[in-house]
Design a protein around this motif. Sequence first.
Motif, PDB file in Angstrom:
ATOM      1  N   LEU A  98     -13.756 -38.699  83.099  1.00 25.73           N
ATOM      2  CA  LEU A  98     -12.696 -39.278  83.789  1.00 25.73           C
ATOM      3  C   LEU A  98     -11.980 -40.461  82.979  1.00 25.73           C
ATOM      4  O   LEU A  98     -12.086 -41.617  83.027  1.00 25.73           O
ATOM      5  N   ASP A  99     -11.506 -39.764  81.828  1.00 27.55           N
ATOM      6  CA  ASP A  99     -10.786 -40.655  80.825  1.00 27.55           C
ATOM      7  C   ASP A  99     -11.726 -41.742  80.225  1.00 27.55           C
ATOM      8  O   ASP A  99     -11.405 -42.919  80.219  1.00 27.55           O
ATOM      9  N   ASN A 100     -13.014 -41.349  79.969  1.00 24.01           N
ATOM     10  CA  ASN A 100     -14.009 -42.457  79.368  1.00 24.01           C
ATOM     11  C   ASN A 100     -14.279 -43.462  80.453  1.00 24.01           C
ATOM     12  O   ASN A 100     -14.783 -44.580  79.839  1.00 24.01           O
ATOM     13  N   ASN A 101     -14.033 -43.431  81.555  1.00 21.95           N
ATOM     14  CA  ASN A 101     -14.389 -44.532  82.298  1.00 21.95           C
ATOM     15  C   ASN A 101     -15.628 -44.200  83.267  1.00 21.95           C
ATOM     16  O   ASN A 101     -16.175 -45.399  83.899  1.00 21.95           O
ATOM     17  N   CYS A 102     -16.182 -42.975  82.873  1.00 20.73           N
ATOM     18  CA  CYS A 102     -17.558 -42.685  83.666  1.00 20.73           C
ATOM     19  C   CYS A 102     -18.536 -42.310  82.960  1.00 20.73           C
ATOM     20  O   CYS A 102     -18.289 -41.146  82.050  1.00 20.73           O
ATOM     21  N   ARG A 103     -19.702 -42.908  82.793  1.00 16.29           N
ATOM     22  CA  ARG A 103     -20.558 -42.193  82.023  1.00 16.29           C
ATOM     23  C   ARG A 103     -21.924 -41.347  82.869  1.00 16.29           C
ATOM     24  O   ARG A 103     -22.398 -42.002  83.904  1.00 16.29           O
ATOM     25  N   VAL A 104     -21.987 -40.529  82.617  1.00 19.07           N
ATOM     26  CA  VAL A 104     -22.983 -39.266  83.150  1.00 19.07           C
ATOM     27  C   VAL A 104     -24.455 -39.898  83.064  1.00 19.07           C
ATOM     28  O   VAL A 104     -24.868 -40.069  81.716  1.00 19.07           O
ATOM     29  N   VAL A 105     -25.311 -40.163  83.920  1.00 14.47           N
ATOM     30  CA  VAL A 105     -26.493 -40.590  83.693  1.00 14.47           C
ATOM     31  C   VAL A 105     -27.351 -39.534  84.357  1.00 14.47           C
ATOM     32  O   VAL A 105     -27.400 -39.364  85.774  1.00 14.47           O
ATOM     33  N   ALA A 106     -28.461 -38.794  83.314  1.00 14.60           N
ATOM     34  CA  ALA A 106     -29.337 -38.056  84.123  1.00 14.60           C
ATOM     35  C   ALA A 106     -30.341 -38.639  85.071  1.00 14.60           C
ATOM     36  O   ALA A 106     -31.026 -39.605  84.348  1.00 14.60           O
ATOM     37  N   THR A 107     -30.483 -38.288  86.339  1.00 11.33           N
ATOM     38  CA  THR A 107     -31.339 -38.785  87.004  1.00 11.33           C
ATOM     39  C   THR A 107     -32.192 -37.831  87.565  1.00 11.33           C
ATOM     40  O   THR A 107     -32.174 -37.527  88.897  1.00 11.33           O
ATOM     41  N   PRO A 108     -33.038 -37.001  86.917  1.00 12.89           N
ATOM     42  CA  PRO A 108     -34.119 -36.058  87.610  1.00 12.89           C
ATOM     43  C   PRO A 108     -35.171 -36.416  88.458  1.00 12.89           C
ATOM     44  O   PRO A 108     -35.478 -37.658  88.189  1.00 12.89           O
ATOM     45  N   GLY A 109     -35.477 -35.586  89.393  1.00 13.58           N
ATOM     46  CA  GLY A 109     -36.836 -35.951  90.135  1.00 13.58           C
ATOM     47  C   GLY A 109     -36.428 -35.329  91.545  1.00 13.58           C
ATOM     48  O   GLY A 109     -37.031 -34.719  91.919  1.00 13.58           O
ATOM     49  N   HIS A 110     -35.503 -35.804  92.293  1.00 14.53           N
ATOM     50  CA  HIS A 110     -34.875 -35.273  93.384  1.00 14.53           C
ATOM     51  C   HIS A 110     -34.692 -33.577  93.212  1.00 14.53           C
ATOM     52  O   HIS A 110     -35.157 -32.701  94.089  1.00 14.53           O
ATOM     53  N   THR A 111     -33.904 -33.538  92.294  1.00 15.48           N
ATOM     54  CA  THR A 111     -33.926 -32.200  91.551  1.00 15.48           C
ATOM     55  C   THR A 111     -33.771 -32.300  90.055  1.00 15.48           C
ATOM     56  O   THR A 111     -33.662 -33.329  89.599  1.00 15.48           O
ATOM     57  N   SER A 112     -33.962 -31.237  89.420  1.00 16.07           N
ATOM     58  CA  SER A 112     -34.222 -31.454  88.114  1.00 16.07           C
ATOM     59  C   SER A 112     -32.980 -31.617  87.136  1.00 16.07           C
ATOM     60  O   SER A 112     -33.046 -32.193  86.109  1.00 16.07           O
ATOM     61  N   GLY A 113     -31.802 -31.221  87.747  1.00 19.22           N
ATOM     62  CA  GLY A 113     -30.551 -31.786  87.225  1.00 19.22           C
ATOM     63  C   GLY A 113     -29.509 -32.455  87.707  1.00 19.22           C
ATOM     64  O   GLY A 113     -28.520 -32.668  87.512  1.00 19.22           O
ATOM     65  N   HIS A 114     -30.182 -33.611  88.672  1.00 23.20           N
ATOM     66  CA  HIS A 114     -29.486 -34.192  89.331  1.00 23.20           C
ATOM     67  C   HIS A 114     -28.838 -35.485  88.415  1.00 23.20           C
ATOM     68  O   HIS A 114     -29.557 -35.653  87.298  1.00 23.20           O
ATOM     69  N   ILE A 115     -27.616 -35.810  88.613  1.00 25.42           N
ATOM     70  CA  ILE A 115     -26.899 -36.861  87.771  1.00 25.42           C
ATOM     71  C   ILE A 115     -26.303 -38.061  88.818  1.00 25.42           C
ATOM     72  O   ILE A 115     -26.092 -37.732  89.979  1.00 25.42           O
ATOM     73  N   SER A 116     -26.335 -38.965  88.244  1.00 23.90           N
ATOM     74  CA  SER A 116     -25.863 -40.401  88.762  1.00 23.90           C
ATOM     75  C   SER A 116     -24.405 -40.691  87.984  1.00 23.90           C
ATOM     76  O   SER A 116     -24.470 -40.078  86.846  1.00 23.90           O
ATOM     77  N   LEU A 117     -23.681 -41.427  88.301  1.00 26.08           N
ATOM     78  CA  LEU A 117     -22.361 -41.726  87.566  1.00 26.08           C
ATOM     79  C   LEU A 117     -22.356 -43.353  87.427  1.00 26.08           C
ATOM     80  O   LEU A 117     -22.324 -43.921  88.432  1.00 26.08           O
ATOM     81  N   TYR A 118     -21.954 -43.747  86.208  1.00 15.41           N
ATOM     82  CA  TYR A 118     -21.975 -45.256  86.058  1.00 15.41           C
ATOM     83  C   TYR A 118     -20.564 -45.611  85.424  1.00 15.41           C
ATOM     84  O   TYR A 118     -20.137 -44.943  84.675  1.00 15.41           O
ATOM     85  N   PHE A 119     -20.235 -46.745  85.933  1.00 18.35           N
ATOM     86  CA  PHE A 119     -18.854 -47.088  85.787  1.00 18.35           C
ATOM     87  C   PHE A 119     -18.919 -48.403  85.072  1.00 18.35           C
ATOM     88  O   PHE A 119     -18.980 -49.460  85.750  1.00 18.35           O
TER      89      PHE A 119
END
Length: 228
Positions: free
Chosen positions: A149-170
Motif C-alpha cells: 500500500l505505497d509503503n504505508n503498511c508492513r506485513v507482520v507474520a503472526t502464525p499460530g491461529h493458522t500457519s500463514g496468518h498475517i497482521s498489518l502494521y501502519f
Amino acid sequence: MKIIELPIAFEFNNQKNYIYPSLIILENELTLVDTGYMNFLPLIENEIMNNGYEMKNLKNIIITHYDDDHIGALYDFKEKYPWINLIASDRESKYISGEVKSERLVQAEETIEHMSNTEIEFGKWFIEQLNQLKHVSIDEKVQDGDMILDNNCRVVATPGHTSGHISLYFPRLNSVITGDAAVHENQELIIANPQFCLNLEKAQQSLIKIKNLKAETYYCYHGGKVHF
C-alpha cells in the motif's frame, strides 16, 4: 490515510453476532481487509457505502488467513469487481487458490473422529462450510516484513491461529489490524479461539509480537477496535 472498521451484524445460533472487517482509505483508493462469511458481499458493500465511499474505488482486498468467516465472500467480490487486487501471505494463498487442501479442513476432518455425538452435528456442518468455499487465485503474495500500500503498511507474520496468518502494521497511524492474531475482550488483546489454533505456542508468540508494536489502536476482527 485512515482506517475505519465495518461492523457487520448477523445471527448465528439465534444470537446476534458481529465481525469487524477493516477498510483502509489511502487518498481515493480503498483496501478491504477480510470479507466475512459466504453471502456477506451485500452486507459489506452497504457498510462501505454507508460510510460515504464508492465500490468503484475498491482497489485491494487483503486476506489475513484462510477461515470461512474471513474469505467466505472473496469469490463474490472478485467476480463482481474483477479489477480488485487480492493480497495474502504466500502460505495462505495456496489454500485460498485450492492448490493445497486447507489446514483448517484437515483439522476439522481429524477432530470430528473424536467428537461426542452431541458435537458431531456441528463438526459435519463446519466441514460442509469449508467445502463450499470457492477457490480464488491470489494476485499478490506477501511475506513477513513486506511493505505494501505505497509503503504505508508492513506485513507482520503472526502464525499460530493458522500457519500463514498475517497482521498489518501502519507506522504512520500507529495502528495494527490483527485479523485473528488477537481479539478484543474487556479492553484486552487475547488469543482468538485457542481451541482452534493450529499451533497455540506460536499463537501466543504472535500475540506478544503485535503487542510489542505498542500501537495506539488495534483493529480486531472479533471484538472491534481497542485504543491504548
